[in-house]
Design a protein around this motif. Structure first.
Motif, PDB file in Angstrom:
ATOM      1  N   MET A  74      88.379  34.750  24.022  1.00 52.77           N
ATOM      2  CA  MET A  74      89.776  34.771  24.422  1.00 52.77           C
ATOM      3  C   MET A  74      90.300  36.195  24.523  1.00 52.77           C
ATOM      4  N   ILE A 109      91.196  32.636  28.510  1.00 48.00           N
ATOM      5  CA  ILE A 109      90.118  31.936  27.796  1.00 48.00           C
ATOM      6  C   ILE A 109      88.915  31.773  28.705  1.00 48.00           C
ATOM      7  N   LEU A 113      88.970  36.733  19.763  1.00 42.76           N
ATOM      8  CA  LEU A 113      89.999  37.139  20.722  1.00 42.76           C
ATOM      9  C   LEU A 113      90.146  38.658  20.721  1.00 42.76           C
TER      10      LEU A 113
END
Lengths: 356, 356
Positions: B89, B244, B32
């Protein structure tokens, strides 16, 4: 079984699995009793939402079976049934048990207290969770926030309230601590079963009735016969509750405890948002179908008298019980810190756009 | 591998395990990228809270590794990096990407729009999630609410604003759509890097600066040099975002998708509550340390001009683009339904106790 055990040992030795319980693929089923009946709208949706998240996230390893009050017949016996292990969990409201544990009341709502986001902040970032646990621990129970109704309305009135004098002798259905406060300012507080309220209001057996807010008041039909809908003071937020028997909790593996904890937390927030939505929808519908319905706020002298009485009664509770004092002081101090922020943000904004 | 396969088949045949992936005990690691730097307070806490819930609930099967902007060097490139698969992400804000996708803006905030609980109700009970997905789907992305800053303040001003005239020529740092609106009413909108704002305000290079709210403004120090803190109009809530990559999402088994979805949802709500708490703490601290700091609301004529301008610009966007029209209409209609409820509940209550 020896074939099974050998396989488990072999798989485990190969490091294919993280922990023994994953291998065992054990399913846990918890039985939950709710205060509510089978069609109770957002109150009943909260535990079902929780159960469905828990089951999905655990891939079926954690199941929660819900019994409504028509099944267990004890809507206000949830505390006892979870305490004695008849059920593993409950969905109810802490203030229903103030007869048994007077200090349970403060974790649902307090008149002239916090609104929903302030209350969650007190629970999760101040002393709320710790104090609630202090109250429930001696009974072998864990308690968690279980959903917020958002700000509740002051009730439906057939006549307008223009002064404190207008409150004297007024026959009103309003239960709990709020009823005690109302009674102190001269209201004739009556208690009637929910099923009789509509007829009592229609026939002037009572002059006013407090229920929840538009989302749950709509189906009660009070707006069809009482024109004035007053803003509230008595439950500026109301947080219902998940109760869990500590022994049932301790039997769960750590990942299922985490799944249960997060599912409850999310279902609680979700109920607050669902109530916000459904209240908007229901309030619009009431006004459309009954254009005479009028929103009112209590005159300042009524608000002042109710607030003074509330504070006096809270002071009395605080004097009598050490833990009550701790909780009341914590909530008051927290409100003093957080409310100035609410006032310069949401309150100032809502006023500025409403006046434009 | 044949030994492993044999064992898996044998265990599976014995019905010991619920599904093949549980047996395989496969660990998924998602990378992420966040817009924020490493010490960004509640903004950075949200993805970390999400990651820790996901890891705990999955018993370590789902791990999320977070890179801050000092690592990936592209704070406003999150959309592109998740889109092209460089990261799985992102944690960012939708309105940063209005250059590439103009319709991304509405999912963060709209001036004179909804407050936080109203916005969540629009996302989860009206058209919000569906419309957001309509905007992000063509890019192979899923978008979810990622945390709310709560109502943002209008900014720090060195001089009091008493009329619309006082706004003309005022040098102010206020970015984005709000900056466009300000510019239309005569403000000289400037853009400066965050690190230069304090000095610019101190030396009167700028007269005013908009940042977030007390929780994030405190460390910027503006309250030490600008006395007037104005309530906001431009971001009555601001919802940041989890992005995402759809292909990364599709690779996850259903239970991990559920765990990820619930973790994001909870972390978003949690950030809203954390912001409520920290704003209360920070605002109290500012007033204690700098007693001259004064809360102000813009005069009605300023509010009116800003609102008219906002509506005119939104009308223009709606005319130019069909999807923009759909989103703007949906938000306006929803606000019309939900705000009357907010007004008779929290607004009426907050006013009645503030005036007592």
């Amino acid at each position: 079984m020896s074939m099974r055990k050998t396989l488990l040992a072999a798989v485990s030795a190969l490091g294919l699995l993280a922990s023994p319980w994953a291998l065992a693929d054990k399913t846990y089923t918890l039985r939950l009793a709710e205060t509510w009946g089978p069609n109770s709208g957002l109150l009943g949706d909260a535990p079902r939402n929780m159960a469905s998240m828990a089951e999905e996230m655990s891939n079926g390893r954690l199941k929660i079976r819900i019994d409504s009050s028509n099944k267990h017949k004890a809507p206000f016996g949830i505390f006892d049934m979870v305490r004695n292990g008849q059920y593993d969990m409950g969905h109810t409201a802490s203030y229903y048990y103030k007869g048994t544990i007077p200090n349970a009341m403060y974790f649902t709502t307090v008149p002239f207290g916090m609104i929903a986001p302030e209350m969650y902040a007190w629970f999760y970032h101040d002393d709320g969770m710790e104090l609630m646990q202090k109250v429930y621990e001696p009974f072998g129970l864990l308690s968690f926030p279980g959903g917020n109704t958002s700000n509740q309305m002051g009730g439906w009135f057939r006549k307008e309230i223009n002064s404190l004098e207008d409150m004297k002798g007024l026959k009103m259905r309003i239960p709990g601590f709020a009823g005690e406060v109302m009674s102190e300012v001269g209201v004739a507080v009556t208690s009637l079963p929910p099923g009789e309220l509509y007829t009592a209001l229609e026939r002037n057996t009572i002059d006013a009735v407090e229920w929840v807010g538009p989302a749950l008041d709509l189906q009660m039909g009070f707006h069809q016969i009482a024109k004035y809908y007053y803003s509230g003071w008595q439950e500026p937020n109301a947080e219902v509750q998940f109760l869990i028997n500590k022994k049932a909790w301790d039997k769960l593996p750590a990942d299922l405890q985490a799944i249960l904890r997060v599912s409850m937390r999310t279902a609680a927030y979700d109920m607050y948002i669902q109530s916000t939505h459904e209240s908007g929808v229901a309030w619009e519908k009431m006004k459309q179908e009954y254009p005479d319905v009028t929103h009112k706020v209590f005159p300042p002298e009524v608000v002042h008298a109710l607030r003074e009485t509330t504070n006096r009664l809270l002071d009395e509770f605080a004097e009598k019980d050490e833990l009550a004092r701790e909780i009341i002081t914590s909530q008051r101090e927290y409100l003093e810190q957080v409310r100035p922020w609410t006032n310069i943000s949401d309150k100032a904004y809502l006023n500025s756009v409403a006046n434009d």
